[in-house]
Scaffold this motif. Sequence first.
Motif, PDB file in Angstrom:
ATOM      1  N   ALA A   1     -66.862   6.175  33.307  1.00  0.00           N
ATOM      2  CA  ALA A   1     -65.503   6.949  33.193  1.00  0.00           C
ATOM      3  C   ALA A   1     -64.317   5.730  32.998  1.00  0.00           C
ATOM      4  O   ALA A   1     -63.072   6.411  32.753  1.00  0.00           O
ATOM      5  CB  ALA A   1     -66.360   7.432  34.512  1.00  0.00           C
ATOM      6  N   ARG A   2     -64.787   4.966  33.785  1.00  0.00           N
ATOM      7  CA  ARG A   2     -63.571   4.128  33.976  1.00  0.00           C
ATOM      8  C   ARG A   2     -62.752   3.559  32.354  1.00  0.00           C
ATOM      9  O   ARG A   2     -61.789   3.635  32.312  1.00  0.00           O
ATOM     10  CB  ARG A   2     -63.643   2.625  34.788  1.00  0.00           C
ATOM     11  N   LEU A   3     -63.624   3.019  31.836  1.00  0.00           N
ATOM     12  CA  LEU A   3     -63.939   2.763  30.354  1.00  0.00           C
ATOM     13  C   LEU A   3     -63.040   3.453  30.044  1.00  0.00           C
ATOM     14  O   LEU A   3     -62.164   3.795  28.865  1.00  0.00           O
ATOM     15  CB  LEU A   3     -64.360   2.073  29.816  1.00  0.00           C
ATOM     16  N   GLY A   4     -63.687   4.650  29.720  1.00  0.00           N
ATOM     17  CA  GLY A   4     -62.926   6.316  28.812  1.00  0.00           C
ATOM     18  C   GLY A   4     -61.704   6.878  29.721  1.00  0.00           C
ATOM     19  O   GLY A   4     -60.428   6.831  28.541  1.00  0.00           O
ATOM     20  N   PHE A   5     -61.152   6.170  30.390  1.00  0.00           N
ATOM     21  CA  PHE A   5     -59.976   6.297  31.474  1.00  0.00           C
ATOM     22  C   PHE A   5     -59.015   5.987  30.450  1.00  0.00           C
ATOM     23  O   PHE A   5     -57.737   5.713  29.673  1.00  0.00           O
ATOM     24  CB  PHE A   5     -59.902   6.171  33.154  1.00  0.00           C
ATOM     25  N   LEU A   6     -59.363   4.646  30.828  1.00  0.00           N
ATOM     26  CA  LEU A   6     -58.699   3.358  30.294  1.00  0.00           C
ATOM     27  C   LEU A   6     -58.310   3.159  28.717  1.00  0.00           C
ATOM     28  O   LEU A   6     -57.500   3.082  28.050  1.00  0.00           O
ATOM     29  CB  LEU A   6     -59.125   2.039  30.293  1.00  0.00           C
ATOM     30  N   HIS A   7     -59.262   4.125  27.652  1.00  0.00           N
ATOM     31  CA  HIS A   7     -58.937   4.463  26.288  1.00  0.00           C
ATOM     32  C   HIS A   7     -58.223   5.798  25.797  1.00  0.00           C
ATOM     33  O   HIS A   7     -56.972   5.668  25.054  1.00  0.00           O
ATOM     34  CB  HIS A   7     -60.399   4.828  25.996  1.00  0.00           C
ATOM     35  N   ARG A   8     -58.185   6.197  27.320  1.00  0.00           N
ATOM     36  CA  ARG A   8     -57.060   7.829  26.622  1.00  0.00           C
ATOM     37  C   ARG A   8     -55.706   7.406  27.093  1.00  0.00           C
ATOM     38  O   ARG A   8     -54.751   7.431  26.425  1.00  0.00           O
ATOM     39  CB  ARG A   8     -57.804   9.165  27.652  1.00  0.00           C
ATOM     40  N   THR A   9     -55.763   6.045  28.064  1.00  0.00           N
ATOM     41  CA  THR A   9     -54.094   6.069  28.727  1.00  0.00           C
ATOM     42  C   THR A   9     -53.673   5.127  27.796  1.00  0.00           C
ATOM     43  O   THR A   9     -52.781   5.124  27.904  1.00  0.00           O
ATOM     44  CB  THR A   9     -54.181   5.859  30.409  1.00  0.00           C
ATOM     45  N   LEU A  10     -54.474   3.745  27.742  1.00  0.00           N
ATOM     46  CA  LEU A  10     -53.720   3.025  26.863  1.00  0.00           C
ATOM     47  C   LEU A  10     -54.445   2.541  25.749  1.00  0.00           C
ATOM     48  O   LEU A  10     -53.493   1.424  25.125  1.00  0.00           O
ATOM     49  CB  LEU A  10     -54.532   1.291  27.958  1.00  0.00           C
ATOM     50  N   GLY A  11     -55.762   2.930  25.435  1.00  0.00           N
ATOM     51  CA  GLY A  11     -56.016   2.763  23.633  1.00  0.00           C
ATOM     52  C   GLY A  11     -56.412   1.398  23.552  1.00  0.00           C
ATOM     53  O   GLY A  11     -56.614   0.475  24.545  1.00  0.00           O
TER      54      GLY A  11
ATOM     55  N   PRO B   1     -50.612   6.769  45.226  1.00  0.00           N
ATOM     56  CA  PRO B   1     -51.595   5.704  44.081  1.00  0.00           C
ATOM     57  C   PRO B   1     -51.454   6.098  42.944  1.00  0.00           C
ATOM     58  O   PRO B   1     -51.556   7.065  42.534  1.00  0.00           O
ATOM     59  CB  PRO B   1     -52.734   5.572  45.691  1.00  0.00           C
ATOM     60  N   ARG B   2     -50.841   5.025  42.096  1.00  0.00           N
ATOM     61  CA  ARG B   2     -50.996   5.131  40.942  1.00  0.00           C
ATOM     62  C   ARG B   2     -52.284   4.206  40.225  1.00  0.00           C
ATOM     63  O   ARG B   2     -52.390   3.026  41.330  1.00  0.00           O
ATOM     64  CB  ARG B   2     -49.572   4.926  40.038  1.00  0.00           C
ATOM     65  N   VAL B   3     -53.112   4.554  39.151  1.00  0.00           N
ATOM     66  CA  VAL B   3     -53.483   3.540  38.699  1.00  0.00           C
ATOM     67  C   VAL B   3     -53.293   3.351  37.323  1.00  0.00           C
ATOM     68  O   VAL B   3     -52.928   4.567  36.436  1.00  0.00           O
ATOM     69  CB  VAL B   3     -55.268   3.934  38.512  1.00  0.00           C
ATOM     70  N   ALA B   4     -53.582   2.224  36.049  1.00  0.00           N
ATOM     71  CA  ALA B   4     -52.247   1.813  34.788  1.00  0.00           C
ATOM     72  C   ALA B   4     -51.230   2.436  34.784  1.00  0.00           C
ATOM     73  O   ALA B   4     -51.517   3.106  33.637  1.00  0.00           O
ATOM     74  CB  ALA B   4     -54.155   2.531  33.977  1.00  0.00           C
ATOM     75  N   GLY B   5     -50.797   2.879  36.202  1.00  0.00           N
ATOM     76  CA  GLY B   5     -48.913   3.953  35.561  1.00  0.00           C
ATOM     77  C   GLY B   5     -49.770   5.352  35.735  1.00  0.00           C
ATOM     78  O   GLY B   5     -48.684   6.437  35.909  1.00  0.00           O
ATOM     79  N   VAL B   6     -50.430   5.682  36.313  1.00  0.00           N
ATOM     80  CA  VAL B   6     -51.394   6.864  36.561  1.00  0.00           C
ATOM     81  C   VAL B   6     -51.262   6.952  37.860  1.00  0.00           C
ATOM     82  O   VAL B   6     -52.497   6.867  38.335  1.00  0.00           O
ATOM     83  CB  VAL B   6     -52.487   7.549  35.665  1.00  0.00           C
ATOM     84  N   PRO B   7     -50.382   8.698  38.416  1.00  0.00           N
ATOM     85  CA  PRO B   7     -50.406   8.370  40.122  1.00  0.00           C
ATOM     86  C   PRO B   7     -52.512   9.393  39.617  1.00  0.00           C
ATOM     87  O   PRO B   7     -52.731  10.231  39.006  1.00  0.00           O
ATOM     88  CB  PRO B   7     -49.631   9.642  39.398  1.00  0.00           C
ATOM     89  N   VAL B   8     -52.322   9.305  40.570  1.00  0.00           N
ATOM     90  CA  VAL B   8     -53.801   9.640  41.066  1.00  0.00           C
ATOM     91  C   VAL B   8     -54.265  11.134  41.868  1.00  0.00           C
ATOM     92  O   VAL B   8     -52.998  11.067  42.334  1.00  0.00           O
ATOM     93  CB  VAL B   8     -55.000   9.341  41.809  1.00  0.00           C
ATOM     94  N   LEU B   9     -54.861  11.861  41.389  1.00  0.00           N
ATOM     95  CA  LEU B   9     -54.746  13.590  41.121  1.00  0.00           C
ATOM     96  C   LEU B   9     -55.365  13.097  43.150  1.00  0.00           C
ATOM     97  O   LEU B   9     -57.355  12.946  42.861  1.00  0.00           O
ATOM     98  CB  LEU B   9     -55.659  14.420  40.871  1.00  0.00           C
TER      99      LEU B   9
ATOM    100  N   LEU C   1     -59.811  -5.427  34.515  1.00  0.00           N
ATOM    101  CA  LEU C   1     -60.160  -4.255  34.709  1.00  0.00           C
ATOM    102  C   LEU C   1     -60.504  -3.580  35.935  1.00  0.00           C
ATOM    103  O   LEU C   1     -59.359  -2.578  36.176  1.00  0.00           O
ATOM    104  CB  LEU C   1     -61.955  -4.366  34.191  1.00  0.00           C
ATOM    105  N   ASP C   2     -60.206  -4.364  36.626  1.00  0.00           N
ATOM    106  CA  ASP C   2     -60.150  -3.787  38.141  1.00  0.00           C
ATOM    107  C   ASP C   2     -59.199  -3.821  38.345  1.00  0.00           C
ATOM    108  O   ASP C   2     -58.636  -3.322  39.376  1.00  0.00           O
ATOM    109  CB  ASP C   2     -60.736  -5.386  39.660  1.00  0.00           C
TER     110      ASP C   2
END
Length: 850
Positions: A674-684, A781-789, A740-741
């Motif tokens: 799931a984390r890798l999927g998020f980074l692919h969607r967000t940062l490519g 809080p934010r991860v990779a610049g994206v605010p968490v829900l 990654l972390d």
Amino acid sequence: MTSATPAPRRAALDSLPVREAVPALVSALDGHGTAVLCAPPGTGKTTLVPLVLAGLVGGGPRRRVVVAEPRRIAARAAARRMAWLLGEAVGGLVGFTVRGERVVGRDTAVEVVTTGVLLQRLQRDQELAGVDVVVLDECHERHLDADTVAAFLLDVRETLRPELRLVAASATTDAAGWARLLGDAPVVEAAGVAYPVETVWAPPARPVRPPHGMRVDPAQLAHVAAVVRRALAERSGDVLCFLPGVGEIARVAGQLAGVDAEVLQVHGRAPAAVQDAALTASEHRRVILSTAVAESSLTVPGVRVVVDSGLAREPRVDHARGLGALATVRASRAAGRQRAGRAGREAPGVVYRCWAEAEDVRLPAFPAPEIRIADLAPFALQAACWGDPDAAGLALLDPPPAGAMAAAREVLVAVGAVSPAGRPTPRGLRMARLGLHPRLARALLDGAEVLGARRAAQLVALLSEEPPREYGDDLAAAWRRARRGDDPYAGRWRAEATRLERAAGSAGAAAGAAAAADSGAAAPADDAAAGLVAALAFPERVAKARGAGAFLMASGTGAEVSEGSPLGHAPWLAVAVADRAPHSASARVRLAAVLDEDTARAAAAHLLAAGEEVRWEDGDVVARAVERLGAVELVARPLRDPAPELVRAALLEGLRAEGPGLLRWSPDALALRARLGFLHRTLGGAWPDVSDDAALLERAGDWLEPELSRARRRADLGRIDAGQALNRLLPWATGEAARLDELAPERIEVPSGSRIRVDYAAEQPVLAVKLQELFGLAETPRVAGVPVLVHLLSPAGRPAAVTADLASFWQGGYRAVRAELRGRYPKHPWPEDPASAEPTRHTNARLRGR
């Protein structure tokens, strides 16, 4: 005009409108050597022009003229008409040659032949010695033989005989295309004198099912019969009705029982006497039910009315399944004009079209050229024997499709007609001269060595013209019925069998007798003989029983016999005729013979293959040593030590079929995906796409090695740690993997000191945390610049609120949550000012105790 021509016939010649165009045609041939003649029906292009070019009419130099017609009925009729105009019998100055019949004499100057006969003649004598002019009549029909003949003749003119004259003639054709093909030949047009033809649109009152395969809706045929009855009542003169095939003609004829007219059935298989009767004037009113054979420009006397069903037959071939057949299609507009023109040859007439006027504009303009849609094996053999295996150097209006030519080459190699390079073998040269499809030529030659020439020829004759449906679907039974029959089909069959027996030659009979003598066995019985010949002709269609009348053909296509068929219990079949309805997985067997496995193996030896088969089947790896005849499994045994690369391929097949769930996915592995999927969607960029199963498994070889290569079965896949393997997809080469972390931390520390797991499975990362643990946290809080829900939980861990903007929540939403929950959870802190309150994981009592 010759002095021997009687006066009435001289008047008939003088009245033909094409006379006005003859000087221009002669001039074009004198100057260019080739010409295109466009002349409407009834102008005399088929009868007067050859006589003029031969010098039999008009006083020109005497020449030898060959006229090529697409059909036997037209060839015979044209020769008879020209001989009548000269006051002679056929076989004098005018003769004809069709398959199985030749009527010519030593003085014949005009010979009418079918295009198939001319093709065979060219293969025997490429110079066409003694012939001065060739007229290709009805070239608009675009039959494959006619296109091939034209290409060969142009090659002859260019390389061997530049003096050979060539005329392409038709009523409706692509004149510009033919002119280009013939070297920018002049186009000569003749004016017509056709009488006006009124059009009556007569569509069915209720919708009918469109044709598919060979099937025509019975309601459509009933409607055509009703329109014929209407035409008989409303109009005078003979009625010519166009139908797609022999079966439809017979059914409509049955529905016209009792009409006050003689009903004639005219088609290519009809006896010559019936064909002649249709082209001869009669004192009695007639209804002539005909296939496209009556579209030719020869006049059918007495016809004032045409009833057009609007249907035609075209060849179709399914190369993948090895099935070829005729298909019923809507007739083209050009065919409609040809058909309608039959009504206006002698007087004003009328055409009843059995479709709506609005449909007419949607019909194809011209019939599809056979070279685009037909089985090209005969053409490919002719081209190979001509010296141009790829047909690349032949002048053709339409080039042969590459896929169809490749399929044709495979057939020719399989039957021994050409080498793998496409060059004809001595056997192929002999096959090309038999006037048969290469498949049937193979069956005749090889069958004669076992059965003798006569029996092989009789069976091949059955396959070259499919017997009537009433003969049944058992080839051996149909053979017995033909031998004792006295119906028209049996008569044609005997004539063709005799021709083929002569073609096969006495060597076949001697070989068959010698084989029987050497083995000490009697000649094979009818069933075995029929199975052998059908299997030799169609090896891809040998079929093994699957039970309940179902079979699997070597081509991989299923086949089914009709309910109650005597073939249903056979262990093997040699399928001679089959068709497959649209969207149907299996073909319906129309004609077949009982077969045994040894004969199937011998006839289809080129399809025999043995090897290791390792595949994913029934949820696991199955490894077997298998012998196959095409798609038909003959022998199989378990394989104890299959090749590792085959096992690996089977495991990948299983993963693609059932998904990555076959691997061991721990909670940490699922979280990593799931984390890798998020980074692919967000940062490519370098972060891989692992969210889609198909995309993930497409790269299975990159991240599942070496575990995948060590696995041997399903259980081994279940022991592979997917998370550990998935780490291999991280962008280590760019150094991004180390972040990654940082970019997508597994957990986030909240103000209470707790480290809360982030859920990356949704489109936006989710942080589910008890509300009290976030007191004092003003920003989301934010991860990779994206605010968490943030899912704010009650003390019991149930959702109390959801926000992606904590600052706004503390200012507004918190008051409503506090009012609702403080009474339910009095032991937990609910401060009025959460921004300044101490975050906690504990109750009030625990807080006081601290």
